[in-house]
Design an enzyme around this catalytic site. Structure first.
Site, mmCIF file in Angstrom:
data_model
loop_
_atom_site.group_PDB
_atom_site.id
_atom_site.type_symbol
_atom_site.label_atom_id
_atom_site.label_comp_id
_atom_site.label_asym_id
_atom_site.label_seq_id
_atom_site.Cartn_x
_atom_site.Cartn_y
_atom_site.Cartn_z
ATOM 1 N N SER A 1 50.132 29.824 56.231
ATOM 2 C CA SER A 1 49.253 29.278 55.218
ATOM 3 C C SER A 1 48.181 30.325 54.887
ATOM 4 O O SER A 1 47.566 30.882 55.793
ATOM 5 C CB SER A 1 48.608 27.998 55.747
ATOM 6 O OG SER A 1 47.694 27.540 54.808
ATOM 7 N N GLY A 2 47.989 30.578 53.629
ATOM 8 C CA GLY A 2 46.964 31.533 53.223
ATOM 9 C C GLY A 2 47.459 32.964 53.158
ATOM 10 O O GLY A 2 46.701 33.878 52.866
ATOM 11 N N THR B 1 51.916 31.222 47.475
ATOM 12 C CA THR B 1 51.786 30.586 46.167
ATOM 13 C C THR B 1 51.418 31.618 45.111
ATOM 14 O O THR B 1 51.955 31.605 43.992
ATOM 15 C CB THR B 1 50.736 29.468 46.234
ATOM 16 O OG1 THR B 1 51.133 28.573 47.274
ATOM 17 C CG2 THR B 1 50.646 28.720 44.940
ATOM 18 N N ASN C 1 42.893 28.408 53.905
ATOM 19 C CA ASN C 1 43.179 28.794 52.524
ATOM 20 C C ASN C 1 42.450 27.832 51.601
ATOM 21 O O ASN C 1 42.586 26.619 51.730
ATOM 22 C CB ASN C 1 44.706 28.721 52.294
ATOM 23 C CG ASN C 1 45.096 29.146 50.898
ATOM 24 O OD1 ASN C 1 44.244 29.380 50.037
ATOM 25 N ND2 ASN C 1 46.403 29.243 50.676
ATOM 26 N N SER D 1 45.225 25.776 49.491
ATOM 27 C CA SER D 1 46.429 25.673 50.314
ATOM 28 C C SER D 1 47.378 24.623 49.741
ATOM 29 O O SER D 1 46.977 23.517 49.410
ATOM 30 C CB SER D 1 46.017 25.297 51.737
ATOM 31 O OG SER D 1 47.159 25.237 52.544
ATOM 32 N N SER D 2 48.648 25.024 49.613
ATOM 33 C CA SER D 2 49.633 24.048 49.132
ATOM 34 C C SER D 2 49.914 23.090 50.263
ATOM 35 O O SER D 2 50.323 23.482 51.346
ATOM 36 C CB SER D 2 50.936 24.762 48.754
ATOM 37 O OG SER D 2 50.661 25.993 48.144
ATOM 38 N N GLY E 1 54.002 27.816 55.486
ATOM 39 C CA GLY E 1 54.454 28.672 56.579
ATOM 40 C C GLY E 1 54.199 28.014 57.921
ATOM 41 O O GLY E 1 53.697 26.892 58.015
ATOM 42 N N GLU F 1 52.728 26.816 61.189
ATOM 43 C CA GLU F 1 51.341 26.427 61.438
ATOM 44 C C GLU F 1 51.105 26.187 62.929
ATOM 45 O O GLU F 1 51.861 25.470 63.583
ATOM 46 C CB GLU F 1 50.992 25.161 60.643
ATOM 47 C CG GLU F 1 50.661 25.475 59.196
ATOM 48 C CD GLU F 1 50.215 24.243 58.412
ATOM 49 O OE1 GLU F 1 50.303 23.127 58.941
ATOM 50 O OE2 GLU F 1 49.795 24.429 57.258
HETATM 51 N N1 LIG Z 1 48.381 39.203 45.695
HETATM 52 C C1 LIG Z 1 47.157 38.689 45.861
HETATM 53 N N2 LIG Z 1 46.123 39.292 45.250
HETATM 54 C C2 LIG Z 1 44.888 38.788 45.387
HETATM 55 N N3 LIG Z 1 44.592 37.714 46.103
HETATM 56 C C3 LIG Z 1 45.594 37.074 46.742
HETATM 57 C C4 LIG Z 1 46.925 37.527 46.644
HETATM 58 N N4 LIG Z 1 47.697 36.719 47.370
HETATM 59 C C5 LIG Z 1 46.870 35.772 47.887
HETATM 60 N N5 LIG Z 1 45.604 35.997 47.526
HETATM 61 C C6 LIG Z 1 44.427 35.221 47.915
HETATM 62 O O1 LIG Z 1 44.770 34.455 49.035
HETATM 63 C C7 LIG Z 1 44.620 33.086 48.738
HETATM 64 C C8 LIG Z 1 45.708 32.300 49.398
HETATM 65 O O2 LIG Z 1 46.915 32.563 48.801
HETATM 66 P P1 LIG Z 1 48.027 31.483 48.646
HETATM 67 O O3 LIG Z 1 49.085 32.083 47.853
HETATM 68 O O4 LIG Z 1 47.476 30.205 48.177
HETATM 69 O O5 LIG Z 1 48.537 31.311 50.119
HETATM 70 P P2 LIG Z 1 49.686 30.392 50.660
HETATM 71 O O6 LIG Z 1 50.341 29.780 49.473
HETATM 72 O O7 LIG Z 1 50.567 31.305 51.378
HETATM 73 O O8 LIG Z 1 49.050 29.410 51.482
HETATM 74 C C9 LIG Z 1 44.633 32.958 47.258
HETATM 75 O O9 LIG Z 1 43.861 31.869 46.853
HETATM 76 C C10 LIG Z 1 44.036 34.268 46.827
HETATM 77 O O10 LIG Z 1 42.637 34.186 46.844
HETATM 78 MG MG LIG Z 2 50.576 27.949 48.935
#
Ligand SMILES: Nc1ncnc2c1ncn2[C@@H]1O[C@H](COP(=O)(O)OP(=O)(O)O)[C@@H](O)[C@H]1O
Ligand SMILES: [Mg+2]
Length: 1035
Positions: free
Chosen positions: A113-114, A118, A163, A166-167, A390, A392
């Protein structure tokens, strides 16, 4: 090749730090080297690195300028390894494979997560939207695909401690494309929404975004309609986490984005309000408190229930009843029992969770309806995008973590299935030697969880369904009994002393492939049961809100069957997901978060090392290095690259395998680079492949050039043939035209000739149609000829012969011409000469046919003066001045000989004629010896012979003149006589005698005789007998 090396050098210049593909690591088995590379690169903001075709992505936690449209363009249609690793590179290669080879693709994004899953999935969507065709109809599809994100995130994402966005649900999205790669629509599957978040949040966390967005973003009127206050803290379901807002996120703004997005998804007028009413009613539900009276729950604030009923349009008493009582059906009878306060709260929370979860499902369906590709019958290819929570590991892990980690086990299984195991198996099948790689197959853990009748989920279900007092504790006992000895299971009771200290009595530990997780048993049964009392379902079913009505069906209430437990439902949906993924070509994006603090530029080795380990990246790399990067059936390989080798191009006679062998030998591969399996060629290094691919791309240009040349040649030839045909047609028309012209000319010529001939034949007939032209022509021709041949002098008697038709004209012309000549001639002679000529005429009259010497005189013109110049001078000076009479004018003078009348003595004299008399002058002094007026002449006698003698007879009374004058005129007899006669004006006075002799009177009346004879020479002598003998020569 040149291109590749250029790009590579650029690449190297850019990637000063680390290698861009872990495969290129010197010591690929060393985790430290791996970590080192990752660290170095992420420090330089090079967040992406390949392991073969797997993309490792490190969350930068800051915005990098690497997602622009220019960047998308850069990565489009470029080989995977030609540019630095990028999420767009993976997107491009899978999109291209899908479009060009019509194979379904899926991109699996996994990670904690984070870690950026996404975000990655959004980047992929962004790429697909930009890379695919642009046209208005597609734009709306793309818009909706992109807009589905904020909507789903509003309802399914929340701020967690890991996050901010977070989804809280798993998402699998299939995007459908047509054969051109144009997006047609999509379908979203959602998995396991973390609905417990609706009723409870940990410290620092929030409920789903939509609640905050609604409260902060909706206008006052809407809030009023929803009976809401603009204060999240006043709602129990929102205030537990003590965290209202997220730094850097504006809920109000997000609210308008979401409500705007609704419009793109065909929301009807009321849909939005109905939806928001449900969201609001969940908040009101949270604020519905209970107190207990006699062990029975009583609703503390009826107002909230009333709000809910107004919002959901259901009967208030029904809901009140359902919230505080429960109907139990036993042996055909239903008995309503009041709930305790705790039970009431449990029921209320269950209702809130159920309503929200079902609302979410409804929303996903709604989006799917709108994303569904309508009316496209042609073949579709799919691009799957999996963004799922992911692994956890929390301090307190419950049923949710259990499910989530189970899901990740399954995905790891799939990964192993698809990459490691299948790869090895393929080598075996292809009989290629393979150094076996030790890798951990997590099947054993999957089995531990999901095996039928024996797995943890099955045992949990059993415990839930079992009659009697089943509890979380009895469930743990059951686990210990059934799977206690499993190497990946451990609990307080089954563990050794050391583990007993770690695992508490109400916990069990699973050794996941990614690490050990201790789960707290409490709540497992409840959550698995996911119980919602039938009374509440019934109350919901009575709702006038169409969404609620739709998601709480009568069927469900009537059904006697127990609904599937949450665990089993999840298991089933996961297995469906696995099936869906297995049928596609997978691409992996492995996301890593660099620290637990959501901080940029922080690389926590501990945190990263852990993720690298449980993502199996090192194993992944080992397999990559041991294996072959690329394999292809001989047929396909030969088909694609045969153009690179003369022996295989355009056709190879023999098996595809032999063909590939020839091709590979020709390309000079050494055995290190490739292996030949039974049906496939294996290429070890991606570079080798890209070299050949580049060579092919290069060659393609040549081939295209050849094809183009052929096509152009054909077109040109076709044009040429058409032109030639056209030329033939034109030429034949032209020849025809010329022939017609020629024919006309010949006809005309024939006509002319015929007319000419006819004219010739009839030329002598009177003028008619036949001969008119001919005759005219003959005349003209003759006239032209004549004009050139006209006589030039009077004496020239020649005359061009005239054709018959012109005879008359000719004669007229001849005369005319002659007269003209004569006239011209006459005009040209002087009066003097004319006079002389006139004298000639008179001479003719006088002598022609009479005197023999006349003809010979014709030639000589008469003169007016025959004296020599001395004599003439003398004459002028003497006679003209002294002797001539004043009324006289000299007309003629010549030398003569005078014969005396007796004796015939010869005296040279000058004979001079004036206008009135004849003088004889003495030659010496020019004195007149004799003057004889013309009127006194009686006769002039000459002979008819050649002689020049002239006798001028004078009347007797003039005898003082001593008788007739006898003169020898010295060859000018004709001239002299003529002039005298003219002066005399009487032709008859001339007497030409042919008698042979004549007599004349001499002085004193005597008669002399002159005899004429012919001789050799002219001569005059006095014969002895006194006769003057004149001898004339013969003419
Ligand atoms: N490629 C990226 N560039 C800039 N910031 C990112 C990038 N990937 C993730 N982040 C930062 O990390 C945070 C969490 O990403 P996210 O995709 O929501 O994580 P996950 O879906 O894996 O939980 C986002 O809100 C963003 O602020
Ligand atoms: Mg996500």
């Amino acid at each position: 090749m040149v291109l590749l090396t250029r790009m590579e050098s650029e690449l190297h210049a850019r990637d000063r730090v680390g290698v861009e593909d872990f495969v290129l690591l010197e010591d690929y088995t060393d985790p430290n080297a791996f970590m080192d590379n990752l660290k170095k690169r992420s420090k330089e903001n090079l967040i992406y690195t390949f392991i073969g075709q797997v993309l490792v992505s490190v969350n930068p936690y800051k915005n990098l300028d690497i997602y622009s449209n220019d960047m998308i363009e850069t990565y489009r249609n470029v080989n995977l390894y030609e540019l630095p690793p990028h999420i767009f590179a993976i997107s491009d290669v899978s999109y291209r494979l899908m479009r060009e080879e019509c194979r379904d693709q899926c991109i699996l994004i996994s990670g904690e997560s984070g870690s950026g899953k996404t975000e990655a999935s959004k980047k992929i969507l962004q790429f697909l939207a930009a890379a695919s065709h642009h046209n208005p109809t597609v734009e709306s599809v793309k818009d909706r695909l992109l807009l589905s994100n904020p909507v789903l995130e509003a309802f399914g994402n929340a701020k967690t401690n890991r996050n901010d966005n977070s989804s809280r649900f798993g998402k699998y999205m299939d995007i459908e494309f047509d054969y051109l790669g144009t997006p047609l629509g999509g379908h979203i599957n959602n998995y396991l929404l973390e609905k417990s978040r609706v009723i409870h949040q940990n410290k620092g966390e929030r409920n789903f975004h939509i609640f905050y967005q609604l409260i902060n973003g909706a206008d006052d009127e809407t809030l009023g309609q929803l009976f809401l206050r603009r204060d999240p803290q006043s709602y129990y379901y929102l205030n537990q986490g003590d965290s209202d807002d997220i730094i850097g996120t504006d809920d109000a703004k997000q609210y308008s984005i979401v409500t705007n997005a609704f419009k793109a998804f065909d929301f009807k007028d009321n849909d939005e309000m109905n939806l928001l009413s449900i969201v609001a009613s969940v908040l009101h539900l949270g604020n519905t408190g209970f107190y207990e009276e006699n062990g029975e729950a009583v609703i503390a604030q009826l107002k909230t229930v009333s709000h809910i009923c107004k919002l959901l349009k259901c009967k208030e008493d029904l809901l009140q009843e359902a919230l505080t009582n429960r109907t139990i059906e036993a042996r055909g009878e239903s008995v309503s029992t009041p709930l305790t306060r705790d039970q009431a709260i449990y029921a209320r929370d269950a209702l809130a969770k159920a309503v929200y979860e079902r609302l979410f499902t409804w929303l996903v369906n709604k989006l799917n309806e709108s994303l569904e590709s309508k009316g496209h019958r042609s073949r579709k290819t799919l691009m799957g995008l999996l963004d799922i929570y992911g692994f956890e590991i929390f301090t307190k892990n419950s049923f949710e973590q259990f499910c989530i980690n189970y899901c990740n086990e399954k995905l790891q299984q799939l990964f192993i299935e698809l990459t490691l195991k299948s790869e090895q198996e393929e080598y075996r099948r292809e009989e290629i030697e393979w150094e076996p790689i030790e890798y951990f197959n997590n099947r054993i853990i999957c089995d531990l969880i999901e095996e039928r009748h024996k797995g943890i989920i099955a045992l949990l279900d059993e415990e839930c369904l079992r009659p009697g007092d089943a509890s979380d504790d009895t469930f743990l006992e059951k686990l210990e009994l059934n799977v206690g000895t499993h190497p990946h299971f451990c609990s307080h009771n089954t563990g050794d002393n050391k583990t007993k200290k770690i695992i508490e009595r109400n916990q069990f530990r699973l050794s996941h492939y990614a690490g050990e997780v201790v789960y707290n048993i409490s709540g497992f049964l409840d959550k698995n049961n996911d119980l919602l009392y039938r009374d509440l379902k019934r109350a919901m079913n009575s709702s006038g809100n169409p969404i609620i009505q739709k998601v709480f069906t009568q069927n469900e209430i009537n059904s006697k069957k127990r609904p599937l437990t949450a665990g089993t439902q999840f298991k089933n949906s996961l297995s469906k997901l696995m099936d869906a993924l297995l049928s596609k070509e997978p691409w992996y994006v492995r996301c890593i978060k660099p620290n637990d603090n959501k901080m940029p530029n922080q690389f926590d080795e501990q945190v990263v090392r852990h993720q690298v380990k449980y993502l199996g990246l090192i194993e992944n790399l080992r397999v990559r290095r041991a294996g072959f990067a690329y394999r292809r059936t001989y047929d396909a390989f030969l088909h694609r690259y045969k153009s690179l080798c003369p022996q295989t191009w355009p056709h190879f006679n023999g098996t595809a395998k032999d063909g590939v062998r020839v091709l590979v030998n020709y390309l000079g591969y050494d055995l290190d680079q490739y292996r030949m399996g039974k049906t496939k060629l294996f290429i070890r290094f991606p570079r080798t492949l890209f070299d050949i691919e580049d060579a092919f791309q290069q060659k393609k240009h040549e081939l295209v050039a050849i094809i183009q040349a052929r096509v152009k040649g054909r077109q040109q030839r076709k044009r040429y043939l058409e032109m030639r045909q056209a030329v033939t047609v034109i030429a034949s028309y032209w020849r025809r035209f010329l022939a017609i012209k020629l024919l006309a000319r010949r006809r005309l010529a024939a006509h002319i000739i015929r007319t000419f001939i006819k004219g010739f034949i009839t030329r002598n007939e009177p003028e008619n149609d036949c001969n008119r032209a001919f005759v005219k022509n003959v005349r003209a021709e003759w006239l032209k000829r004549l004009s050139k041949q006209l006589p030039k002098s009077v004496l020239d008697k020649s005359w061009s012969n005239a054709p018959k038709c012109c005879l008359e004209t000719s004669e007229l012309l001849r005369k005319l011409h002659q007269r003209w000549l004569v006239r011209k001639y006459i005009k040209s002679i002087s009066p003097e000469r004319k006079r002389l000529m006139d004298e000639k005429v008179v001479a003719e009259e006088l002598f022609r046919g009479k005197k023999i010497s006349y003809p010979s005189s014709i030639r000589y013109m008469f003169k007016e003066n025959r004296l020599s110049s001395e004599l003439e001078t003398l004459r002028r000076s003497i006679f003209e001045t002294k002797h001539i009479r004043s009324d006289e004018k000299t007309i003629y003078c010549t030398q003569v000989v005078k014969f005396d009348r007796h004796g015939y003595k010869q005296r040279p004299r000058i004979l001079l004629l004036t206008n009135s008399a004849i003088y004889l002058l003495n030659e010496k002094d020019m004195k007149p010896k004799h003057r004889l007026p013309y009127k006194s002449i009686t006769e002039i006698v000459v002979s008819d012979l050649m002689d020049d003698l002239m006798i001028i007879k004078i009347p007797a009374e003039l005898k003082q003149d001593k008788g007739d004058l006898i003169l020898d005129c010295k060859q000018h007899i004709i001239e002299v006589v003529t002039k005298i006669i003219i002066m005399n004006k009487d032709n008859s006075k001339l007497n030409v005698v042919n008698t042979g002799s004549i007599t004349h009177l001499s002085s004193d009346g005597k008669v002399g005789q002159i005899s004429f004879s012919k001789g050799i020479e002219n001569g005059i002598i006095k014969r002895k007998d006194g006769v003057l003998q004149v001898t004339s020569k013969s003419p």
